[in-house]
Design a protein around this motif. Structure first.
Motif, PDB file in Angstrom:
ATOM      1  N   THR A  62       0.961  -1.124   0.127  1.00 58.74           N
ATOM      2  CA  THR A  62      -0.032   0.029  -0.029  1.00 58.74           C
ATOM      3  C   THR A  62       0.758   1.395   0.007  1.00 58.74           C
ATOM      4  O   THR A  62       0.301   2.346  -0.414  1.00 58.74           O
ATOM      5  CB  THR A  62      -0.964  -0.058   1.327  1.00 58.74           C
ATOM      6  N   GLY A  63       2.140   1.132   0.489  1.00 57.45           N
ATOM      7  CA  GLY A  63       3.076   2.386   0.468  1.00 57.45           C
ATOM      8  C   GLY A  63       2.781   3.187   1.734  1.00 57.45           C
ATOM      9  O   GLY A  63       3.343   4.238   1.625  1.00 57.45           O
ATOM     10  N   LYS A  64       1.776   2.765   2.638  1.00 57.56           N
ATOM     11  CA  LYS A  64       1.502   3.880   3.506  1.00 57.56           C
ATOM     12  C   LYS A  64       2.480   3.514   4.850  1.00 57.56           C
ATOM     13  O   LYS A  64       3.057   2.363   4.960  1.00 57.56           O
ATOM     14  CB  LYS A  64      -0.026   3.480   4.297  1.00 57.56           C
ATOM     15  N   PRO A  65       2.505   4.477   5.848  1.00 58.28           N
ATOM     16  CA  PRO A  65       3.640   4.361   6.697  1.00 58.28           C
ATOM     17  C   PRO A  65       2.927   3.500   8.038  1.00 58.28           C
ATOM     18  O   PRO A  65       1.763   3.516   7.842  1.00 58.28           O
ATOM     19  CB  PRO A  65       3.768   5.962   7.131  1.00 58.28           C
ATOM     20  N   HIS A  66       3.790   3.130   8.853  1.00 56.74           N
ATOM     21  CA  HIS A  66       3.388   2.153   9.807  1.00 56.74           C
ATOM     22  C   HIS A  66       2.985   3.097  11.095  1.00 56.74           C
ATOM     23  O   HIS A  66       3.358   2.954  12.393  1.00 56.74           O
ATOM     24  CB  HIS A  66       4.466   1.331  10.496  1.00 56.74           C
ATOM     25  N   GLN A  67       1.895   3.949  10.781  1.00 57.14           N
ATOM     26  CA  GLN A  67       1.489   4.948  11.723  1.00 57.14           C
ATOM     27  C   GLN A  67       0.074   4.363  12.053  1.00 57.14           C
ATOM     28  O   GLN A  67      -0.771   3.629  11.502  1.00 57.14           O
ATOM     29  CB  GLN A  67       1.285   6.376  11.013  1.00 57.14           C
ATOM     30  N   PRO A  68      -0.434   4.738  13.408  1.00 56.01           N
ATOM     31  CA  PRO A  68      -1.657   4.093  14.092  1.00 56.01           C
ATOM     32  C   PRO A  68      -2.916   4.230  13.083  1.00 56.01           C
ATOM     33  O   PRO A  68      -3.540   3.271  12.970  1.00 56.01           O
ATOM     34  CB  PRO A  68      -1.722   4.791  15.395  1.00 56.01           C
ATOM     35  N   SER A  69      -2.977   5.391  12.896  1.00 57.48           N
ATOM     36  CA  SER A  69      -4.171   5.768  11.812  1.00 57.48           C
ATOM     37  C   SER A  69      -4.238   5.020  10.481  1.00 57.48           C
ATOM     38  O   SER A  69      -5.460   4.336  10.300  1.00 57.48           O
ATOM     39  CB  SER A  69      -4.453   7.296  11.620  1.00 57.48           C
ATOM     40  N   ALA A  70      -3.196   4.864   9.910  1.00 58.57           N
ATOM     41  CA  ALA A  70      -2.891   4.179   8.584  1.00 58.57           C
ATOM     42  C   ALA A  70      -3.198   2.750   8.781  1.00 58.57           C
ATOM     43  O   ALA A  70      -3.843   1.973   7.943  1.00 58.57           O
ATOM     44  CB  ALA A  70      -1.629   4.557   8.052  1.00 58.57           C
ATOM     45  N   VAL A  71      -2.391   2.046   9.711  1.00 58.25           N
ATOM     46  CA  VAL A  71      -2.523   0.666  10.009  1.00 58.25           C
ATOM     47  C   VAL A  71      -4.068   0.322  10.583  1.00 58.25           C
ATOM     48  O   VAL A  71      -4.746  -0.756   9.958  1.00 58.25           O
ATOM     49  CB  VAL A  71      -1.467   0.195  11.073  1.00 58.25           C
TER      50      VAL A  71
END
Length: 313
Positions: A62-71
């Motif tokens: 997905t290319g998203k960071p391992h941040q709480p909101s994204a996960v």
């Protein structure tokens, strides 16, 4: 019972249980991420949660960071993620619909209403206190489904396969949660006593074991006793020992001419936990022990599919 019907009932229950267990893991991770800590520590916790569910590679795509909101969005609302809560509840509803005539009307309506309500949730609802409220809702709907099934379904093969799916999924989930959290909260990673207490108590709360721990040990929370409770204590509803004992007993009730080896392996696993000692578990290494347990549960799942259900392809 037709293997196709048994398959739908088995997976219906597994998906409901999986949705609950994902909610439990996300809830404890969300609570821990609120503690004062470095950004890289928070990201490591969420990366470990994805890894323990076998979704780290899928998330990387997905290319998203391992941040709480994204996960959390990925694990709750992403319909392209087959293990997200929305995907699990949708799959549970689809399996229930396929065997609607086997279920009581109350159970069907409960599962269907859960899916209808789930479709209305949005990412905005996961902000702030909304995340914890949503996770509690998922757990409540899972509890409600089990309660309605116990209160309205006959104690026949349909019920046995539903419970078999529940306890097999729960055993796998508890082992995975315990593995990742012991890695994160290991003795080498201790901070101050207050933070350590909050972290271990959050882990116990995530499997509804905090009050049980207090009743059993009446002592401070220690890693060895947490492991003993969640691995070997047969009276703890979400422990590995309790789940495997239930799986073995249920297999005996649905046994057929092909399932002798599956029963033997389930009985062997249940016996090893019934008579095991926590010292032996730590001597082997908790991570190694839990990894081996997860592999054995996976093997049981495959064997159950081949013996009773629609074989996995």
């Amino acid at each position: 019972m037709l293997s196709r019907t048994a398959d739908h009932l088995f997976w219906m229950s597994r998906y409901v249980e999986r949705a609950e267990n994902i909610a439990r893991m996300l809830d404890v991770n969300n609570r821990m991420s609120l503690l004062p800590q470095k950004t890289q520590d928070v990201e490591r916790q969420w990366r470990a949660a994805l890894d323990t569910m076998g979704l780290l590679e899928l998330y990387r795509l997905t290319g998203k960071p391992h941040q709480p909101s994204a996960v959390m969005h990925f694990m709750v609302l992403d319909r392209d993620n087959p293990s997200s809560i929305v995907s699990c509840l949708r799959a549970a509803r689809e399996n229930a619909h396929a065997v609607r005539g086997t279920l009581t009307s109350e159970l069907w309506e409960t599962i269907n209403a859960t899916w209808i309500a789930m479709r209305s949730f949005t990412a905005a609802g996961l902000e702030g206190d909304g995340a914890s409220e949503f996770f509690e809702w998922v757990k409540f709907r899972s509890h409600l489904s089990r309660g309605v099934s116990v209160g309205t379904m006959m104690r026949d093969e349909a019920m046995h396969f539903m419970r078999l799916g529940t306890f097999l999924e729960r055993a796998d989930s508890t082992a995975r949660l315990l593995d990742v959290k012991f890695h994160e909260l290991g003795v080498s990673n201790r901070r101050d006593e207050a933070a350590e207490y909050y972290q271990w108590s959050a882990l116990l709360h995530s499997v509804s074991a905090f009050e049980i721990y207090r009743r059993v040990y009446r002592d401070v929370i220690t890693p060895a006793k947490v492991a003993e409770l969640l691995v070997l204590h047969r009276d703890m509803p979400r422990s590995l020992a309790h789940c495997t004992e239930e799986v073995y007993e249920l297999l005996l009730k649905v046994a057929n001419q092909r399932s002798a080896e599956t029963e033997r392996r389930a009985g062997e696993l249940a016996a090893s936990l019934r008579f095991g000692r926590v010292d032996d578990v730590f001597e082997e290494g908790l991570h190694e022990y839990l990894t081996g347990f997860i592999d054995k549960v996976g093997d049981l799942g495959n064997r159950i599919s081949n013996d009773f259900l629609v074989p996995l392809t």
